[in-house]
Scaffold this motif. Sequence first.
Motif, PDB file in Angstrom:
ATOM      1  N   MET A   1      40.232  17.280  98.015  1.00 38.49           N
ATOM      2  CA  MET A   1      41.384  17.012  97.320  1.00 38.49           C
ATOM      3  C   MET A   1      41.059  16.089  96.431  1.00 38.49           C
ATOM      4  O   MET A   1      40.702  14.942  96.984  1.00 38.49           O
ATOM      5  N   LEU A   2      41.447  16.136  95.148  1.00 38.99           N
ATOM      6  CA  LEU A   2      41.354  14.971  94.153  1.00 38.99           C
ATOM      7  C   LEU A   2      42.454  13.900  94.050  1.00 38.99           C
ATOM      8  O   LEU A   2      42.191  12.920  93.944  1.00 38.99           O
ATOM      9  N   GLY A   3      43.505  14.194  94.784  1.00 36.20           N
ATOM     10  CA  GLY A   3      44.789  13.347  94.610  1.00 36.20           C
ATOM     11  C   GLY A   3      45.961  14.029  94.093  1.00 36.20           C
ATOM     12  O   GLY A   3      46.229  15.088  93.571  1.00 36.20           O
ATOM     13  N   ILE A   4      47.082  13.225  94.111  1.00 37.59           N
ATOM     14  CA  ILE A   4      48.331  13.511  93.656  1.00 37.59           C
ATOM     15  C   ILE A   4      48.035  13.602  91.936  1.00 37.59           C
ATOM     16  O   ILE A   4      47.902  12.325  91.426  1.00 37.59           O
ATOM     17  N   ALA A   5      48.668  14.482  91.431  1.00 41.59           N
ATOM     18  CA  ALA A   5      48.505  14.501  89.796  1.00 41.59           C
ATOM     19  C   ALA A   5      49.996  14.194  89.155  1.00 41.59           C
ATOM     20  O   ALA A   5      49.803  13.784  87.932  1.00 41.59           O
ATOM     21  N   ALA A   6      50.944  14.697  89.822  1.00 40.40           N
ATOM     22  CA  ALA A   6      52.256  14.567  89.232  1.00 40.40           C
ATOM     23  C   ALA A   6      53.205  14.748  90.488  1.00 40.40           C
ATOM     24  O   ALA A   6      52.790  15.028  91.529  1.00 40.40           O
ATOM     25  N   ASN A   7      54.512  14.240  90.271  1.00 40.50           N
ATOM     26  CA  ASN A   7      55.395  14.296  91.229  1.00 40.50           C
ATOM     27  C   ASN A   7      56.736  14.858  90.378  1.00 40.50           C
ATOM     28  O   ASN A   7      57.401  14.234  89.643  1.00 40.50           O
ATOM     29  N   TYR A   8      57.082  16.111  90.908  1.00 45.58           N
ATOM     30  CA  TYR A   8      58.073  16.909  90.154  1.00 45.58           C
ATOM     31  C   TYR A   8      59.357  16.931  91.178  1.00 45.58           C
ATOM     32  O   TYR A   8      59.233  17.726  92.098  1.00 45.58           O
ATOM     33  N   LYS A   9      60.441  16.098  90.898  1.00 37.60           N
ATOM     34  CA  LYS A   9      61.727  16.214  91.830  1.00 37.60           C
ATOM     35  C   LYS A   9      61.209  16.015  93.299  1.00 37.60           C
ATOM     36  O   LYS A   9      61.430  16.900  94.244  1.00 37.60           O
ATOM     37  N   ASP A  10      60.510  15.017  93.660  1.00 37.46           N
ATOM     38  CA  ASP A  10      59.903  14.475  94.826  1.00 37.46           C
ATOM     39  C   ASP A  10      58.970  15.875  95.555  1.00 37.46           C
ATOM     40  O   ASP A  10      58.801  15.928  96.934  1.00 37.46           O
ATOM     41  N   MET A  14      49.380  18.619  93.747  1.00 39.93           N
ATOM     42  CA  MET A  14      47.992  18.309  94.143  1.00 39.93           C
ATOM     43  C   MET A  14      46.911  18.794  93.547  1.00 39.93           C
ATOM     44  O   MET A  14      47.094  20.242  93.099  1.00 39.93           O
ATOM     45  N   LEU A  15      46.159  18.224  92.745  1.00 37.66           N
ATOM     46  CA  LEU A  15      44.840  18.742  92.223  1.00 37.66           C
ATOM     47  C   LEU A  15      43.686  19.016  93.375  1.00 37.66           C
ATOM     48  O   LEU A  15      43.340  18.075  93.911  1.00 37.66           O
ATOM     49  N   GLY A  97      39.628  33.921  90.357  1.00 44.64           N
ATOM     50  CA  GLY A  97      40.137  32.559  90.676  1.00 44.64           C
ATOM     51  C   GLY A  97      40.289  32.408  92.190  1.00 44.64           C
ATOM     52  O   GLY A  97      40.068  33.124  93.057  1.00 44.64           O
ATOM     53  N   ARG A  98      40.381  30.922  92.568  1.00 45.75           N
ATOM     54  CA  ARG A  98      40.491  30.619  93.889  1.00 45.75           C
ATOM     55  C   ARG A  98      41.916  30.837  94.093  1.00 45.75           C
ATOM     56  O   ARG A  98      42.922  30.054  93.643  1.00 45.75           O
ATOM     57  N   MET A  99      42.261  31.435  95.347  1.00 45.77           N
ATOM     58  CA  MET A  99      43.405  31.928  95.738  1.00 45.77           C
ATOM     59  C   MET A  99      43.826  31.175  97.065  1.00 45.77           C
ATOM     60  O   MET A  99      45.166  31.206  97.171  1.00 45.77           O
ATOM     61  N   LYS A 100      43.077  30.577  97.458  1.00 45.11           N
ATOM     62  CA  LYS A 100      43.244  29.741  98.862  1.00 45.11           C
ATOM     63  C   LYS A 100      42.802  28.228  98.770  1.00 45.11           C
ATOM     64  O   LYS A 100      41.528  28.191  98.477  1.00 45.11           O
ATOM     65  N   VAL A 131      37.303  29.673  90.066  1.00 44.39           N
ATOM     66  CA  VAL A 131      38.008  29.029  88.841  1.00 44.39           C
ATOM     67  C   VAL A 131      39.462  28.861  89.028  1.00 44.39           C
ATOM     68  O   VAL A 131      40.114  29.583  89.517  1.00 44.39           O
ATOM     69  N   ASN A 132      39.759  27.603  88.646  1.00 46.27           N
ATOM     70  CA  ASN A 132      41.366  27.112  88.984  1.00 46.27           C
ATOM     71  C   ASN A 132      42.081  27.787  87.928  1.00 46.27           C
ATOM     72  O   ASN A 132      42.233  27.157  86.888  1.00 46.27           O
ATOM     73  N   PHE A 133      42.918  29.092  88.307  1.00 47.31           N
ATOM     74  CA  PHE A 133      43.654  29.379  87.370  1.00 47.31           C
ATOM     75  C   PHE A 133      44.772  30.438  88.108  1.00 47.31           C
ATOM     76  O   PHE A 133      44.309  30.550  89.240  1.00 47.31           O
ATOM     77  N   GLY A 134      45.872  30.746  87.484  1.00 46.79           N
ATOM     78  CA  GLY A 134      46.858  31.377  88.236  1.00 46.79           C
ATOM     79  C   GLY A 134      47.629  30.750  89.370  1.00 46.79           C
ATOM     80  O   GLY A 134      48.247  29.808  88.911  1.00 46.79           O
ATOM     81  N   HIS A 135      47.751  30.999  90.498  1.00 47.36           N
ATOM     82  CA  HIS A 135      48.752  30.603  91.678  1.00 47.36           C
ATOM     83  C   HIS A 135      48.200  29.388  92.186  1.00 47.36           C
ATOM     84  O   HIS A 135      48.738  28.901  93.351  1.00 47.36           O
ATOM     85  N   ILE A 136      47.015  28.876  91.895  1.00 45.56           N
ATOM     86  CA  ILE A 136      46.446  27.696  92.631  1.00 45.56           C
ATOM     87  C   ILE A 136      46.637  26.388  91.848  1.00 45.56           C
ATOM     88  O   ILE A 136      46.937  26.418  90.599  1.00 45.56           O
ATOM     89  N   SER A 137      46.552  25.227  92.790  1.00 43.80           N
ATOM     90  CA  SER A 137      46.556  24.082  91.922  1.00 43.80           C
ATOM     91  C   SER A 137      45.340  23.551  91.375  1.00 43.80           C
ATOM     92  O   SER A 137      44.469  23.484  92.213  1.00 43.80           O
ATOM     93  N   PRO A 138      45.136  23.178  90.152  1.00 40.56           N
ATOM     94  CA  PRO A 138      46.141  23.129  89.034  1.00 40.56           C
ATOM     95  C   PRO A 138      46.423  24.595  88.566  1.00 40.56           C
ATOM     96  O   PRO A 138      45.554  25.281  88.438  1.00 40.56           O
ATOM     97  N   ILE A 139      47.704  24.759  87.865  1.00 37.78           N
ATOM     98  CA  ILE A 139      48.074  25.997  87.338  1.00 37.78           C
ATOM     99  C   ILE A 139      47.414  25.884  85.969  1.00 37.78           C
ATOM    100  O   ILE A 139      48.155  25.532  85.200  1.00 37.78           O
ATOM    101  N   THR A 140      46.439  26.912  86.028  1.00 37.01           N
ATOM    102  CA  THR A 140      45.817  26.837  84.583  1.00 37.01           C
ATOM    103  C   THR A 140      46.154  28.330  84.002  1.00 37.01           C
ATOM    104  O   THR A 140      46.006  29.326  84.848  1.00 37.01           O
ATOM    105  N   ILE A 141      46.495  28.588  82.912  1.00 32.08           N
ATOM    106  CA  ILE A 141      46.658  29.799  82.310  1.00 32.08           C
ATOM    107  C   ILE A 141      45.611  30.386  81.608  1.00 32.08           C
ATOM    108  O   ILE A 141      44.819  29.599  80.663  1.00 32.08           O
TER     109      ILE A 141
END
Length: 167
Positions: A1-10, A14-15, A97-100, A131-141
């Motif tokens: 885990m690289l850490g907390i990237a943002a905080n949306y409504k508490d 996680m990235l 993509g990485r799914m888990k 590859v980090n895309f789709g339903h995983i954090s970070p959500i990349t399109i």
Amino acid sequence: MLGIAANYKDHPIMLYENVVRVTINTGGVTGKLFGGHGGIVEYTEQSVIKLTKEDFAKKILFFEDIEAICDYEYLKWFFEQLGNRGWLQILNGVIIGRMKIGEKFDLLSESVKSVVSGRYGLYSLPIIYGVNFGHISPITIMPYGANARIIISGDTATFEITENIVE
């Protein structure tokens, strides 16, 4: 885990490290991005969207799905469906993509290899996983239709989108 990237409504977002694993290795390929989740084969007959062999020709297929659905049997079934329709054989490459979180790809990799190499003899089809895309954090399109490149050399894989997709 690289850490907390943002905080949306508490709710912390996680990235996680983008760890790419090579499942079937060879050379480099280019192609336009095309894909999604298992529904691209599941719903083809039941949908107004009718995919054809030409939709897959010379493309780099990207695939991911939600953790609750995509286990090694589902992934094997997905690739068997691609092969049964003749779509797998005309792809230039595959990105899974990485799914888990914290997932080990051993069983999933063996499922893919048993179909791609074992059943269809596609030993040189470049496939990478993690590859980090789709339903995983970070959500990349993944941008449909964008030109992309996969380069695989030994245990090292590189995926690049080779055109400016935002102006």
